[in-house]
Design an enzyme around this catalytic site. Structure first.
Site, short mmCIF file in Angstrom:
data_model
loop_
_atom_site.label_atom_id
_atom_site.label_comp_id
_atom_site.label_asym_id
_atom_site.label_seq_id
_atom_site.Cartn_x
_atom_site.Cartn_y
_atom_site.Cartn_z
N GLU A 286 0.83 -1.21 0.00
CA GLU A 286 0.00 0.00 0.00
C GLU A 286 0.86 1.26 0.00
O GLU A 286 0.46 2.30 -0.52
CB GLU A 286 -0.95 0.02 1.20
CG GLU A 286 -2.12 -0.95 1.10
CD GLU A 286 -1.78 -2.33 1.65
OE1 GLU A 286 -0.60 -2.58 1.98
OE2 GLU A 286 -2.71 -3.17 1.76
N PHE B 265 -11.92 -6.94 14.04
CA PHE B 265 -10.83 -7.44 13.20
C PHE B 265 -10.48 -6.41 12.12
O PHE B 265 -11.36 -5.94 11.40
CB PHE B 265 -11.23 -8.79 12.56
CG PHE B 265 -10.17 -9.32 11.64
CD1 PHE B 265 -8.90 -9.65 12.11
CD2 PHE B 265 -10.44 -9.49 10.29
CE1 PHE B 265 -7.92 -10.13 11.27
CE2 PHE B 265 -9.46 -9.97 9.43
CZ PHE B 265 -8.20 -10.29 9.92
N GLN B 266 -9.23 -6.07 12.01
CA GLN B 266 -8.71 -5.11 11.03
C GLN B 266 -9.34 -3.73 11.18
O GLN B 266 -9.49 -3.00 10.19
CB GLN B 266 -8.85 -5.64 9.60
CG GLN B 266 -8.01 -6.90 9.40
CD GLN B 266 -7.72 -7.25 7.97
OE1 GLN B 266 -8.57 -7.06 7.11
NE2 GLN B 266 -6.53 -7.78 7.70
N MET C 89 23.78 9.87 3.48
CA MET C 89 23.55 11.12 4.20
C MET C 89 23.76 10.93 5.70
O MET C 89 24.29 11.81 6.39
CB MET C 89 22.14 11.64 3.90
CG MET C 89 21.92 13.06 4.36
SD MET C 89 23.18 14.19 3.72
CE MET C 89 22.31 14.89 2.32
N LYS D 66 -17.74 -0.81 5.69
CA LYS D 66 -17.91 -1.96 4.78
C LYS D 66 -19.34 -2.09 4.26
O LYS D 66 -19.57 -2.30 3.07
CB LYS D 66 -17.49 -3.23 5.52
CG LYS D 66 -17.46 -4.49 4.67
CD LYS D 66 -16.97 -5.65 5.52
CE LYS D 66 -16.63 -6.90 4.78
NZ LYS D 66 -17.57 -7.44 3.85
#
Ligand SMILES: Cc1ncc(C[n+]2csc(CCOP(=O)(O)OP(=O)(O)O)c2C)c(N)n1
Length: 565
Positions: A49, A111-112, A475, A161
């Protein structure tokens, strides 16, 4: 028209003329992905993602349109947080559409489940949690409007959802009505008159270009001002490309790794006209002593930026789409012969620039970064895009790359996000397929989102990648060399995997350049390659980026090469 929430989202994307979505599916967005499938809506499945959100960001920076990405709830959209923050810091328009658990499960540690609107509140321009399908069209219309108008930025739309499945009567609003937000900001012409008067009085003016000019697509009127006045120009990292690097009095980047002439010009100038920049600490160094002899003019769309860091003697608060054309017109009407008035000052800064150009060491057995960038410059055209990751290579790209057009230098400025480059280059290429897109990355940065090599291969996206391979987190290593007693704590990555093998395994062929005499051939191969390809170029591990203004110091206290080594 009767529709489900998922159908409404796809229909709204069509109405917003979205060409492509970047994303990754999961449980709470399955209905949306089912609709995407049925509508055959163009979608790029990234490997992560984070890749999707950076790709949407690169697309937005290259095209000027909002980048769009999808993620599932919880871990999916949490993986986008770095990319959302990256876009927010650089004012990039994004619309992030994420799935949330069903309305009945919200707030129950389901969940999630993650409270992504809570998590992203400080790093979005605005965000929404949609629990009622009837709100969807309005919210999406507002999301695109807010992301792309005024000072652009990322907007998150989190959709429960069950909302994807719910049916309702779809109607897309024609107009947006938001209390307290218009997206149009016109200031006072009087402030522009004062700016022109200040310019007419000035003997040693400097124009500082920021990323706002590029975001507003206002490089043209600014160029009129530059041509009429012949004023010396300096740029922030984000402003690179606003004025062509080929302009003779372009002194380059200012600040921590800015040019000697740019930093001295700020120190000596009597008028600093800063346009669309937020005076990041990488620019100012010691703020108390920034531009100590100058009257400061600040053009910015966002009132919050005026006097936030640097006190503005004159502030031109308003959209650059309003202020810059007006400024250009008033400068054009002035009777002052600016070029003659600033001639001595131009001579002074040009002499400084000539005496102290950007340079890296020239070692007989190693490819110097400077030589590499010069060789690449000679192969790039004005329409080609340069994208970078973060680190020394990014600063060298900003110092050495010749960029002649706005939007053609794409880099993570405010957040400085390693791993940004590969997916952002992919997004830029998908937005501007006719141009070459070249990514400069480091051997540290490239590992952070290297899974996107597979995405380039899968979709046949032609990005050319050059790795500046110094076997260190350059760096970090530089700071440790200069300020931490050469304790190279966790910055040596000589045991990284062979990057050409990594990219090759994912379908992107690579070659290695170890010696200066191999460079030209390597670049010829890279640019002639069909599709995505990678050149892994070894450079010295102990090369430093100079000039360097140590943290908190004044710009004129910059350290030059030779003074520290
Ligand atoms: C995600 C992230 N983690 C850590 C850092 C801190 N950081 C800045 S530059 C840098 C080293 C970059 O190394 P490399 O990609 O090899 O580029 P180089 O400096 O060698 O050109 C690190 C670790 C960062 N900017 N971003």
């Amino acid at each position: 028209m009767k529709m489900t929430g998922a159908q409404a989202i796809i229909e709204s994307l069509k109405r917003e003329q979205v060409q492509v979505v970047f994303g990754y599916p999961g449980g709470s967005v399955l209905t949306l992905y089912d609709e995407l499938y049925k509508a055959k809506f163009p979608h790029i499945l990234t490997g992560h993602e984070q890749g999707a959100v950076h790709a949407a960001d690169g697309y937005a920076r290259a095209t000027g349109k909002a980048g769009v990405c999808f993620a599932t709830s919880g871990p999916g959209v949490c993986n986008m947080v770095t990319g959302i923050a990256t876009a927010n810091m650089d004012s990039i328009p994004l619309v992030v559409i994420s799935g949330q658990v069903a309305t009945t499960l919200i707030g129950r540690d389901s969940f999630q489940e993650a409270d992504i609107s809570g998590i992203t509140t400080p790093i979005t321009k605005h965000n929404y949690l949609v629990k009622n399908v009837k709100d969807l069209p309005r919210v999406l219309r507002e999301a695109f409007y807010i992301a792309t108008t005024g000072r652009p930025g990322p907007v998150l739309v989190d959709v429960a959802k069950d909302v994807f499945d719910a049916e309702f009567d779809y109607e897309y609003p024609e107009t947006v009505e938001l209390r307290g937000y218009s997206g149009v900001y016109t200031g006072q012409a009087y402030d522009i008159d004062r700016t022109v008067a200040a310019l007419e009085q000035a003997k040693r003016p400097v124009l500082l270009t920021g990323g706002g000019i590029i975001l507003a697509d206002m490089a043209a009127p600014l160029w009129d001002v530059v041509q009429k006045t012949q004023v010396p120009v300096i740029t922030s990292l984000m402003g690179k490309g606003a004025v062509p690097d080929s302009y003779d009095a372009h002194l380059g980047m200012v600040g921590m790794h800015g040019s000697y002439a740019a930093n001295m010009a700020v120190t000596k100038c009597d008028l600093l006209i800063a346009v669309g920049t937020r005076f990041d600490d990488r620019i100012t160094g010691d703020v108390e002593n920034f531009a100590p002899n100058a009257q400061i003019v600040h053009f910015d769309i966002d009132k919050v930026e005026i006097n936030k860091i640097v006190h503005a003697d004159i502030s031109v608060n308003g959209d650059l789409r309003w202020s810059l054309p007006l400024f250009a017109e008033k400068v054009r009407q002035s009777d002052v012969d600016f070029a003659a008035q600033f001639a001595d000052w131009r001579k002074e800064v040009l002499a400084m620039n000539e005496a102290h150009p950007f340079a890296t060491r020239d070692l007989p057995d190693a490819v110097s970064p400077q030589k590499l960038f010069e060789a690449v410059n000679s192969r790039l055209g004005a329409d080609d895009f340069v994208v970078t990751d973060v680190g020394q290579h990014q600063m060298w790209a900003a110092q050495f790359c010749d960029i002649s057009k706005p939007r053609h230098f794409i880099t993570s400025g405010g957040l400085g996000t390693m791993g940004y480059g590969l997916p952002a280059a992919m997004g830029a290429k998908l937005g501007c397929s006719g141009s070459t897109v070249l990514l400069f990355t480091g051997d540290g940065s490239i590992m952070m989102n290297c899974q996107e090599f597979a995405t380039l291969h899968k979709y046949g996206v032609d990005v050319k990648v050059i790795v500046l391979h110094n076997s260190v987190l350059g760096m970090v290593n530089q700071w440790q060399r200069l300020f931490y007693g050469q304790h190279y704590s966790q910055s040596v990555i000589a045991d990284n995997p062979d990057i050409t093998a990594v990219s090759g395994a994912m379908g992107v062929p690579g070659r290695t350049v170890r010696k200066p005499e191999e460079l030209a051939q390597g670049l010829d191969w890279l640019f002639a390659a069909e599709g995505a390809a990678l050149l892994d170029v070894y450079i010295p591990a102990d090369e430093n980026v100079y000039p360097m203004v140590p943290g908190g110091k004044r710009l004129d206290e910059m350290v030059l090469r030779g003074e520290a080594q």
